[in-house]
Design a protein around this motif. Sequence first.
Motif, mmCIF file in Angstrom:
data_model
loop_
_atom_site.group_PDB
_atom_site.id
_atom_site.type_symbol
_atom_site.label_atom_id
_atom_site.label_comp_id
_atom_site.label_asym_id
_atom_site.label_seq_id
_atom_site.Cartn_x
_atom_site.Cartn_y
_atom_site.Cartn_z
ATOM 1 N N HIS A 1 0.875 -1.162 0.000
ATOM 2 C CA HIS A 1 0.000 0.000 0.000
ATOM 3 C C HIS A 1 0.914 1.214 0.000
ATOM 4 C CE1 HIS A 1 -3.532 2.366 1.795
ATOM 5 N NE2 HIS A 1 -3.904 1.971 0.588
ATOM 6 N N GLY A 2 1.071 1.840 -1.160
ATOM 7 C CA GLY A 2 2.055 2.912 -1.284
ATOM 8 C C GLY A 2 3.434 2.322 -1.038
ATOM 9 N N GLU A 3 4.193 2.939 -0.163
ATOM 10 C CA GLU A 3 5.541 2.460 0.169
ATOM 11 C C GLU A 3 5.526 1.381 1.263
ATOM 12 O OE1 GLU A 3 8.379 3.380 -1.469
ATOM 13 O OE2 GLU A 3 6.958 4.392 -2.794
ATOM 14 N N GLU A 4 4.378 1.178 1.909
ATOM 15 C CA GLU A 4 4.301 0.196 2.996
ATOM 16 C C GLU A 4 4.100 -1.202 2.435
ATOM 17 O OE1 GLU A 4 1.543 -0.719 6.865
ATOM 18 O OE2 GLU A 4 2.030 1.356 6.404
ATOM 19 N N GLN A 5 4.905 -2.132 2.903
ATOM 20 C CA GLN A 5 4.842 -3.515 2.425
ATOM 21 C C GLN A 5 4.989 -4.468 3.606
ATOM 22 O OE1 GLN A 5 6.925 -4.647 -1.296
ATOM 23 N NE2 GLN A 5 8.203 -5.863 0.070
ATOM 24 N N HIS A 6 4.184 -5.541 3.603
ATOM 25 C CA HIS A 6 4.254 -6.575 4.643
ATOM 26 C C HIS A 6 4.233 -7.933 3.968
ATOM 27 C CE1 HIS A 6 3.380 -3.646 7.819
ATOM 28 N NE2 HIS A 6 2.470 -3.152 6.992
ATOM 29 N N THR A 7 5.004 -8.877 4.496
ATOM 30 C CA THR A 7 4.991 -10.247 3.993
ATOM 31 C C THR A 7 4.697 -11.176 5.160
ATOM 32 O OG1 THR A 7 6.604 -9.718 2.289
ATOM 33 C CG2 THR A 7 6.314 -12.055 2.825
ATOM 34 N N PHE A 8 3.770 -12.111 4.928
ATOM 35 C CA PHE A 8 3.365 -13.071 5.955
ATOM 36 C C PHE A 8 3.488 -14.477 5.383
ATOM 37 C CE2 PHE A 8 0.795 -9.233 6.126
ATOM 38 C CZ PHE A 8 1.012 -8.788 7.417
ATOM 39 N N VAL A 9 3.846 -15.428 6.229
ATOM 40 C CA VAL A 9 3.884 -16.837 5.839
ATOM 41 C C VAL A 9 2.913 -17.572 6.749
ATOM 42 C CG1 VAL A 9 5.312 -18.896 5.590
ATOM 43 C CG2 VAL A 9 6.304 -16.635 5.120
ATOM 44 N N LEU A 10 1.927 -18.256 6.132
ATOM 45 C CA LEU A 10 0.896 -18.955 6.892
ATOM 46 C C LEU A 10 0.927 -20.443 6.604
ATOM 47 C CD1 LEU A 10 -2.233 -16.740 6.124
ATOM 48 C CD2 LEU A 10 -0.654 -16.530 8.023
ATOM 49 N N SER A 11 0.845 -21.242 7.630
ATOM 50 C CA SER A 11 0.617 -22.668 7.447
ATOM 51 C C SER A 11 -0.847 -22.853 7.073
ATOM 52 C CB SER A 11 0.911 -23.429 8.742
ATOM 53 O OG SER A 11 0.430 -24.760 8.637
ATOM 54 N N LEU A 12 -1.094 -23.682 6.087
ATOM 55 C CA LEU A 12 -2.475 -23.970 5.692
ATOM 56 C C LEU A 12 -2.963 -25.292 6.271
ATOM 57 C CD1 LEU A 12 -2.318 -22.693 2.023
ATOM 58 C CD2 LEU A 12 -3.232 -21.535 4.048
ATOM 59 N N ASP A 13 -2.166 -25.889 7.167
ATOM 60 C CA ASP A 13 -2.566 -27.115 7.840
ATOM 61 C C ASP A 13 -3.823 -26.837 8.663
ATOM 62 O OD1 ASP A 13 -2.577 -29.666 9.028
ATOM 63 O OD2 ASP A 13 -1.319 -28.956 10.688
ATOM 64 N N GLY A 14 -4.930 -27.442 8.287
ATOM 65 C CA GLY A 14 -6.186 -27.282 8.995
ATOM 66 C C GLY A 14 -7.082 -26.188 8.435
#
Length: 184
Positions: free
Chosen positions: A146-159
């Motif tokens: 979003h504009g200059e703001e960036q976030h990265t997340f890693v999620l387990s999809l187990d369940g």
Amino acid sequence: MRTLAVAAVLAAGAPVFAAGDDENTRDVYVSSHGAWTARATVDTFEEREVAWYAFHRQGDDGGFALTCRVGDVLSFDAYADNMFINSIGLAWQQRQPIVVRVKVDDYPVVEVKGKYPNTIASREADVRKLIAELTDGEVARIRTQHGEEQHTFVLSLDGFREAAAWTLGKCGYVLKDRKDEEEE
């Protein structure tokens, strides 16, 4: 009863996830499914369930939730419970969409549009696309920009599939496998 195919999930709505109890609602644990928890939100005045969600804790201060609330409104949102970072976007650019890129396992990247402050998928088609991707994988990488703001997340999809099926079922939908869909 309505049927919901993995490739076709419903409409997105406003976020309704509450990170904890307040004077109007309380969260009730229902079950755990791998890395995901099924919970209900109860209106403390009427003592009735008003929302159901599949929740994945992310770090110490947040998480992700697939939510279904009374009125059959679905949303997929990210939450931060931190006084310094409480959104995935910039307040002064809140009218601009948040670009969300999702990579599940080794499949191609899928792009959807989110809304400030925390909505990962804000249109019906984007919610459909996102849930279809998440139900058939093991690990999701989600990057928001979003504009200059960036976030990265890693999620387990187990369940995720089980927790999502429970959440959707509370609003009268059945999550079907793709092979069940092909047989019909």
